[in-house]
Design an enzyme around this catalytic site. Structure first.
Site, PDB file in Angstrom:
ATOM      1  N   ASN A  48      25.518  48.906  -7.469  1.00 57.38           N
ATOM      2  CA  ASN A  48      25.080  47.907  -8.341  1.00 57.38           C
ATOM      3  C   ASN A  48      25.189  48.359  -9.756  1.00 57.38           C
ATOM      4  O   ASN A  48      24.617  47.817 -10.703  1.00 57.38           O
ATOM      5  CB  ASN A  48      23.690  47.540  -7.996  1.00 57.38           C
ATOM      6  CG  ASN A  48      23.400  46.014  -7.923  1.00 57.38           C
ATOM      7  OD1 ASN A  48      24.329  45.520  -7.651  1.00 57.38           O
ATOM      8  ND2 ASN A  48      22.182  45.571  -8.015  1.00 57.38           N
ATOM      9  N   ASN A  70      24.757  43.863 -12.066  1.00 57.23           N
ATOM     10  CA  ASN A  70      23.495  44.338 -11.698  1.00 57.23           C
ATOM     11  C   ASN A  70      22.561  43.293 -11.221  1.00 57.23           C
ATOM     12  O   ASN A  70      22.007  42.768 -11.962  1.00 57.23           O
ATOM     13  CB  ASN A  70      22.926  45.180 -12.471  1.00 57.23           C
ATOM     14  CG  ASN A  70      21.701  45.824 -11.802  1.00 57.23           C
ATOM     15  OD1 ASN A  70      21.561  46.016 -10.708  1.00 57.23           O
ATOM     16  ND2 ASN A  70      20.750  46.438 -12.857  1.00 57.23           N
ATOM     17  N   LEU A  92      21.969  48.944  -0.608  1.00 56.10           N
ATOM     18  CA  LEU A  92      22.107  48.582  -2.170  1.00 56.10           C
ATOM     19  C   LEU A  92      21.604  49.870  -2.908  1.00 56.10           C
ATOM     20  O   LEU A  92      20.530  50.247  -2.590  1.00 56.10           O
ATOM     21  CB  LEU A  92      21.178  47.463  -2.464  1.00 56.10           C
ATOM     22  CG  LEU A  92      21.243  47.041  -4.049  1.00 56.10           C
ATOM     23  CD1 LEU A  92      22.401  46.199  -4.246  1.00 56.10           C
ATOM     24  CD2 LEU A  92      20.195  45.780  -4.331  1.00 56.10           C
ATOM     25  N   ARG A 118       5.917  38.798  -8.727  1.00 58.30           N
ATOM     26  CA  ARG A 118       6.026  38.538  -7.171  1.00 58.30           C
ATOM     27  C   ARG A 118       5.151  37.512  -6.913  1.00 58.30           C
ATOM     28  O   ARG A 118       5.429  36.082  -6.236  1.00 58.30           O
ATOM     29  CB  ARG A 118       5.630  39.584  -6.168  1.00 58.30           C
ATOM     30  CG  ARG A 118       6.957  40.680  -6.273  1.00 58.30           C
ATOM     31  CD  ARG A 118       6.617  41.849  -5.401  1.00 58.30           C
ATOM     32  NE  ARG A 118       7.125  41.697  -3.792  1.00 58.30           N
ATOM     33  CZ  ARG A 118       8.231  41.992  -3.478  1.00 58.30           C
ATOM     34  NH1 ARG A 118       9.056  42.067  -4.493  1.00 58.30           N
ATOM     35  NH2 ARG A 118       8.691  41.710  -2.374  1.00 58.30           N
ATOM     36  N   ASP A 153      17.277  50.045   1.991  1.00 58.73           N
ATOM     37  CA  ASP A 153      17.387  50.525   0.681  1.00 58.73           C
ATOM     38  C   ASP A 153      17.681  51.991   0.818  1.00 58.73           C
ATOM     39  O   ASP A 153      17.768  52.531   1.788  1.00 58.73           O
ATOM     40  CB  ASP A 153      15.885  50.772   0.278  1.00 58.73           C
ATOM     41  CG  ASP A 153      15.418  49.490  -0.005  1.00 58.73           C
ATOM     42  OD1 ASP A 153      16.148  48.398  -0.492  1.00 58.73           O
ATOM     43  OD2 ASP A 153      14.414  49.229  -0.347  1.00 58.73           O
ATOM     44  N   ASP A 154      18.504  52.439  -0.466  1.00 54.28           N
ATOM     45  CA  ASP A 154      18.636  53.811  -0.377  1.00 54.28           C
ATOM     46  C   ASP A 154      17.961  55.009  -0.271  1.00 54.28           C
ATOM     47  O   ASP A 154      18.471  56.077  -0.073  1.00 54.28           O
ATOM     48  CB  ASP A 154      19.897  53.957  -1.689  1.00 54.28           C
ATOM     49  CG  ASP A 154      18.941  53.902  -2.859  1.00 54.28           C
ATOM     50  OD1 ASP A 154      17.665  53.545  -2.705  1.00 54.28           O
ATOM     51  OD2 ASP A 154      19.627  54.060  -3.896  1.00 54.28           O
ATOM     52  N   ASP A 155      16.734  54.518  -0.186  1.00 52.89           N
ATOM     53  CA  ASP A 155      15.560  55.570  -0.001  1.00 52.89           C
ATOM     54  C   ASP A 155      14.847  55.334   1.107  1.00 52.89           C
ATOM     55  O   ASP A 155      13.674  56.018   1.365  1.00 52.89           O
ATOM     56  CB  ASP A 155      14.776  55.831  -1.257  1.00 52.89           C
ATOM     57  CG  ASP A 155      13.976  54.478  -1.590  1.00 52.89           C
ATOM     58  OD1 ASP A 155      14.554  53.338  -0.817  1.00 52.89           O
ATOM     59  OD2 ASP A 155      13.301  54.233  -2.362  1.00 52.89           O
ATOM     60  N   ASP A 165      13.878  39.625  -1.397  1.00 50.87           N
ATOM     61  CA  ASP A 165      13.354  39.669  -0.199  1.00 50.87           C
ATOM     62  C   ASP A 165      12.500  38.522   0.108  1.00 50.87           C
ATOM     63  O   ASP A 165      12.474  37.812   1.134  1.00 50.87           O
ATOM     64  CB  ASP A 165      12.582  41.120   0.069  1.00 50.87           C
ATOM     65  CG  ASP A 165      11.480  41.292  -1.038  1.00 50.87           C
ATOM     66  OD1 ASP A 165      11.512  40.610  -2.111  1.00 50.87           O
ATOM     67  OD2 ASP A 165      10.839  42.449  -0.913  1.00 50.87           O
TER      68      ASP A 165
END
Length: 921
Positions: A699, A725, A670, A878, A746-748, A835
C-alpha cells in the site's frame, strides 16, 4: 721411606744427615697433600657443580639431594642440551604447522557438514515433493473416478460463437400485436456463447436525433460508452438499440416521419427484428407517440403502454429517468426508521377527465360482480378516502384537487400536483403512498404512475397501487409484492384496515426491499440501461458477462530465504483439526453452473437476496444440489459429497467439513512500509495447511528494498502494487485470488495455525458470513441520539474485524463495484473504517450477523492492545463512520449476536497473568 723416617725419629733423629732428611720428608708431605687437594678440586668440584646445575630445577622437591650421585644417562643429557634445544625448536615449528593444518581440516569438515545438512534438507524436500505428487495423483484418480461415475465433465469457458452476417428467414406472425420472442426474435444472431453483443445507433446520425431531450441523450450516450456489452461491430450484434425519446414538444417529428426514419435504419432488415426502441421519460407528462407508429418486430421499452400496444414477455416497461445526469444524494434520502411516520398514507392528485362522465347510470357492486362492464371506481375511492380522513382514526392526507396548475396527463389519469421537491417532502412524512391507476383499464401503465412509484421508493414510502391490471416497471423479473401492495380497486373500503394490520417488521422489510429496487434498477441512467439489457439477456438465456477483476501488478521480489516455523504458531498440541493434506495450490473450480443458471431460478437471482445477483454468472452460496451428488462405489445408492458410509457419518478428524470436497484459501495481507514485521508474519505462515497463496497488498508508493529477501513458505507470494494508499485496497477482487475463501489478515496479526484452520472450517459451514476472531459491537448513545462504536469486552457482538477474518470473494466484488461510492470515499478520507464498511455490507445483504471464532490464546497477540494506547481520534472517526454508513443505507443493518464458535476438542489455553483480552482497537 716412611718407616725409615719413623725409625730415625725414635732414635732421636741422630744419624748422618738427620736434619736434611726431615726437611726433605716434610716437602714431600706438602707436595702430596697439594696434589691430592688439586685432584679433588679439579675432579670432584666440577662433578658437584654439574650435578647442582642439572638438578637446580628440582631443588624444591622434598628429599632431593643437590650434590648426590648422578646416573650415567643424566650425565649424557648434559652433553646434549644444545641438541635438545634445537630439537625443541624444530618440534615447535612442526606443531605450529600441524595446528594450521588441523584448523584447515576443521573448516573443511564444517563445510562438508553444511553440505550434508543441505543434502538432508533436499532429501526431505524431495520426499515432500514425492508425497505431494502422490497426493495429486491420488486426488486426480479420485476425481477421474467421480467424473466417470457421474458422467459430468468439468466445464470451462466455452469458445465464443458469433452470428452470420446474413440473417436466416423465418415466418412472419399474423400481426405485430402477436409478437413474442419465439416468432419475432432471431435467436441465430445470439448464440449462447456470443457474449450478448449490443450495437447502439448514434441518434445524431438521424433527423429525429435533434428532437431528443439533451439531458436524456447525454445520459444515454454516457452509459453506453461504459457498458460491457456494447460493440461497435454491427455485423456480430445480437440486439440493435435506438433511442427515440423523450422528445421535445416543439420540434417533435410527425409519426409518419419517425416511422420512415426507423425503417431506414441500416440494420432494420425490413421488419426490425432484434431491435429495441427505447423511449425514456424524464417527466410525468411524456406522451406515448410510438402508439401510432408501426414498429414491426422491434421491441419497445418505455414508461407508458396501452393494452393493445403492450406485448407481455416482449416489450419492457421501464422506470422514468429522473436523475439523468446526476447521482442521487444518499444523505438527502430519509432513514428507513422509525417505521411509522406522521401520516399513515397520503395522496395528492387531480383527475382532469373521468370515465364517470361517459356513463349514464351508476352500477352497483352486485351488477359488476355479475359480469357487467366495470364502473369508474375513482368516485368511490374519493369518497372512501375522505371518510377515512374525516374519521381521524389515523393521520392521513388526501387531496384530490391541486393547489396549483396540475401537470399534464393522459385522459383518466391522476395528474401530479406541485413540484417534485414538494411531493418528496410529503412522502417523507408518509408510511404509505397511494398510487391510483388510470380509470381507463386499457392504459396498463403511464409515465405519471411510474413517476409516483419512483418517488415513493426513493424516500421510503411503501407504494400502495390501486388497480391490479397495472404493469409495473420490470414486472416480469421483479417480485413487486415484496416492496409494494397491489390492491384491486373494489377493495378500497378495506384498504385502511389492511394498512393498519401490517406489522412493523413487515413494513421495514418492504421499505428495505423498495430501497434496494430503487438503488439497483431505478436511480441512475446506468442502472436503467443495464436493467433493460439484463432483462433481454435473461429472456433469451444468455449468461451474464463475468464481472471484471482487478489486474494485479506484481512487484518483482527475490525469494529463497528458508522460512523457519514458530513453534507457537504451528504446534497444535494434542488437538486434531482434521485431515491435513499437503496439496499443491488448488484453485476453486469455476463455471460449475455455466448456462444452467439462465434456465432456472430467475426470480431468485434477481430478488431473493438484496443484492445485484444479475451481474454475476452464478450465486456463490448455493448448497449442493441433488444433481451434484457423487456416485460412490459399485452399489446403487447416492450420497452427498462428504457424507459417511453406513449411516454413521465421518468423524471430525476424518473430514474437513462442508459440502466442497477440496478447497483452499488465499491470504490477503495489507502492509505499509513495515518490512521486518511483514517478513515475520509471512514466515509464520510456513507450513500452513490448505493455503493456496499469499497476496501481499503493498500500500506504499515506496517500493520494497531491493536487497530484501522474501521467505520461502512453500506457496507463491504475490506482491501487488496499488495505485494509491487506500484501505479499500484490502478488499479489491484481485485476479490472482483464485479461491472463494479469503483470509484477510493484518501484517502484524499473530494467529496460530490451528486457530486459522479452525476458522477455515467454521467458514466452510457458513460461507455467506464473515468469520473472524476479534469481535466488536455498536451501541446507541441515548444522550447524543447517535450510534457508537464499542470495543469493550462483551459477550455480545455485531462485527468482527477484518484484520483477521474469512469471507467470500463475492463480497470483494460487491464492496469494490456495487457498494455506494460515498462509503469508500469516507474510508479514504479517514484512512479508517474499512472493516466496519465490510460488516455493514454483508449484514445488509444476508441479514445475518458475523461469526466469531474464539482465539485459543485469549490475549490474541497482534490483535489486542491496551485501551490507553489508542488515540481518541481513532474512536471518534469510527463513531462518525457508523453514523454516516447508517445514513447511506437508510437504517442500521448490523445485527447483534451472542453466538460464538469454540471447538470442544481442545483444551483452553490461558495465560498465567490474565484471563481475558485487553480492549481491542
Amino acid at each position: 721411606e716412611l718407616m725409615t723416617g719413623y725409625t730415625m725419629l725414635r732414635n732421636g733423629g741422630v744419624g748422618n744427615g738427620g736434619q736434611p732428611w726431615v726437611l726433605r720428608w716434610s716437602s714431600r708431605i706438602r707436595l702430596t697433600w697439594l696434589s691430592f687437594t688439586l685432584v679433588i678440586i679439579l675432579v670432584f668440584f666440577p662433578l658437584i657443580a654439574h650435578y647442582y646445575l642439572t638438578t637446580i630445577d628440582d631443588a624444591d622437591d622434598a628429599g632431593k639431594r643437590i650434590f648426590g650421585p648422578r646416573t650415567g644417562n643424566e650425565l649424557c643429557e648434559v652433553k646434549h642440551v644444545q641438541d635438545l634445544c634445537r630439537i625443541r625448536e624444530s618440534v615447535s615449528e612442526e606443531l605450529l604447522q600441524l595446528e594450521a593444518k588441523r584448523q584447515e581440516l576443521n573448516s573443511e569438515i564444517a563445510k562438508l557438514n553444511l553440505k550434508i545438512e543441505a543434502c538432508k534438507k533436499s532429501i526431505e524436500n524431495a520426499k515432500q515433493d514425492l508425497l505431494q505428487l502422490k497426493n495429486v495423483i491420488s486426488q486426480t484418480e479420485h476425481s477421474y473416478k467421480e467424473l466417470m461415475a457421474q458422467n459430468q465433465p468439468k466445464l470451462s469457458l466455452p469458445i465464443r460463437l458469433l452470428p452470420d452476417k446474413e440473417d436466416a428467414t423465418f415466418p412472419l406472425p399474423k400481426s405485430n400485436r402477436n409478437c413474442r420472442l419465439h416468432n419475432c426474435f432471431d435467436y441465430s444472431r445470439c448464440p449462447l456463447t456470443s457474449g450478448f453483443p449490443v450495437y447502439v445507433y448514434n441518434s445524431d446520425d438521424y433527423p429525429f436525433g435533434s428532437s431528443l431531450d439533451p439531458l436524456i441523450k447525454q445520459a444515454f450516450e454516457a452509459t453506453v460508452r461504459t457498458n460491457v456489452y456494447v460493440t461497435e461491430n454491427a455485423n456480430i450484434a445480437c440486439v440493435y438499440i435506438i433511442l427515440v425519446g423523450e422528445m421535445q414538444e416543439p420540434v417533435m417529428p410527425k409519426p409518419t416521419e419517425l416511422e420512415q426514419q426507423l425503417h431506414s435504419l441500416p440494420y432494420w432488415r425490413t421488419d426490425g427484428h432484434n431491435h429495441l426502441i427505447i423511449n425514456l421519460s424524464r417527466k410525468s407528462e411524456t406522451q406515448n407517440f410510438i402508439y401510432n407508429i408501426s414498429t414491426g418486430r422491434a421491441m419497445i421499452a418505455q414508461s407508458t403502454f396501452y393494452d393493445a400496444q403492450y406485448r407481455p414477455g416482449f416489450d419492457i416497461v421501464v422506470s422514468p429517468l429522473v436523475h439523468a445526469m446526476s447521482e442521487p444524494n444518499f444523505l438527502e434520502i430519509p432513514p428507513q426508521v422509525p417505521v411509522k411516520r406522521k401520516y399513515l398514507f397520503s395522496f395528492q392528485g387531480e383527475k382532469i377527465e373521468s370515465l364517470r362522465s361517459s356513463l349514464q347510470e351508476v352500477r352497483s357492486f352486485e351488477e359488476e360482480i355479475e359480469g357487467n362492464a366495470p364502473a369508474d371506481y375513482d368516485d368511490r375511492i374519493i369518497t372512501t378516502l375522505k371518510a377515512v380522513q374525516d374519521s381521524k382514526l389515523d393521520f392521513v392526507l388526501v387531496e384530490f384537487t391541486c393547489k396549483n396548475q396540475p401537470k399534464a396527463s393522459l385522459p383518466t389519469e391522476w395528474a401530479l400536483c406541485g413540484e417534485r421537491d414538494d411531493r418528496l417532502e410529503l412522502l417523507k412524512l408518509s408510511t404509505f403512498a397511494l398510487i391510483i391507476t388510470p380509470g381507463d383499464t386499457q392504459l396498463v401503465i403511464s409515465a405519471g404512475c411510474a413517476m409516483r412509484l419512483f418517488e415513493a421508493l426513493e424516500v421510503g414510502a411503501i407504494p400502495v397501487v390501486l388497480g391490479e391490471q397495472v404493469q409495473l416497471p420490470y414486472n416480469d423479473v421483479i417480485r413487486w409484492n415484496e416492496a409494494a401492495l397491489i390492491i384491486p380497486k373494489p377493495r378500497i373500503t378495506e384498504v385502511h384496515f389492511l394498512l393498519r394490520s401490517i406489522s412493523d417488521n413487515d413494513l421495514l422489510a418492504m421499505r428495505r426491499q423498495g430501497r434496494f429496487l430503487w438503488e439497483t434498477y431505478f436511480s441512475t441512467s446506468d442502472n436503467v440501461f443495464s436493467t433493460v439489457l439484463a432483462i433481454i439477456r435473461t429472456r433469451i438465456q444468455i449468461p451474464a458477462a463475468p464481472i471484471r477483476e482487478e489486474t494485479a501488478v506484481e512487484i518483482p521480489h527475490r525469494s529463497g530465504k528458508a522460512a523457519g516455523t514458530d513453534p507457537n504458531m504451528a504446534d497444535n498440541g494434542d488437538l486434531d483439526l482434521g485431515p491435513v493434506e499437503t496439496e499443491p495450490p488448488y484453485a476453486s473450480p469455476k463455471y460449475l453452473r455455466n448456462f444452467t443458471l439462465t434456465a432456472m431460478d430467475v426470480y431468485r437471482n434477481w430478488n431473493s437476496a438484496p443484492g445485484p445477483f444479475h451481474l454475476f454468472p452464478y450465486t456463490p452460496f448455493d448448497p449442493v444440489l441433488p444433481s451434484e451428488a457423487k456416485f460412490l462405489g459399485s452399489g446403487t445408492g447416492f450420497r452427498p459429497i462428504g457424507g459417511g458410509a453406513g449411516g454413521s457419518g465421518k468423524e471430525f478428524q476424518a473430514a474437513l467439513g462442508g459440502n466442497v470436497p477440496r478447497e483452499q484459501f488465499t491470504v490477503v495481507m495489507l502492509t505499509y512500509e513495515r518490512e521486518e514485521v511483514l517478513m515475520n508474519s509471512l514466515e509464520r505462515l510456513n507450513g500452513l495447511p490448505y493455503l493456496n497463496k499469499v497476496v501481499v497488498v503493498w500500500n506504499s508508493p515506496k517500493l520494497p528494498s531491493e536487497d530484501l529477501l522474501w521467505p520461502d513458505i512453500g506457496v507463491p507470494i504475490m506482491v501487488v502494487r496499488t495505485e494509491k494508499n487506500s484501505l479499500n485496497n484490502r478488499f479489491l477482487p484481485w485476479d490472482e485470488i483464485e479461491t472463494e475463501a479469503i483470509l484477510s489478515i493484518d501484517d502484524d496479526a499473530h494467529l496460530r495455525h490451528d486457530e486459522i484452520m479452525f476458522g477455515f472450517r467454521v467458514w466452510r459451514e457458513a460461507r455467506d458470513r464473515i468469520v473472524g476472531f476479534p469481535g466488536r459491537y455498536h451501541a446507541w448513545d441515548i444522550p447524543h441520539q447517535s450510534w457508537l462504536y464499542n470495543s469493550n469486552y462483551s459477550c455480545e457482538l455485531s462485527m468482527v474485524l477484518t484484520g483477521a477474518a474469512f469471507f467470500h470473494k463475492y463480497y470483494a466484488y460487491l464492496y469494490s463495484y456495487v457498494m455506494p461510492q460515498a462509503i469508500r470515499d469516507m474510508v479514504d478520507e479517514y484512512i479508517n473504517c474499512e472493516d466496519i464498511a465490510m460488516n455493514f455490507l454483508v449484514s445488509h445483504l444476508t441479514r445475518k450477523p458475523p461469526i466469531k471464532v474464539k482465539c485459543w490464546v485469549e490475549t490474541c497477540p497482534g490483535l489486542c492492545i491496551s485501551g490507553e494506547m489508542v488515540a481518541c481520534s481513532h474512536f471518534h472517526e469510527r463513531h462518525k463512520c457508523i453514523n454516516f454508513f447508517v445514513k447511506v443505507y437508510g437504517y442500521m443493518p448490523l445485527l447483534y449476536t451472542q453466538f460464538r464458535v469454540d471447538s470442544v476438542l481442545f483444551k483452553t489455553r490461558l495465560p498465567h497473568d490474565k484471563t481475558k483480552c485487553f480492549k481491542f482497537i
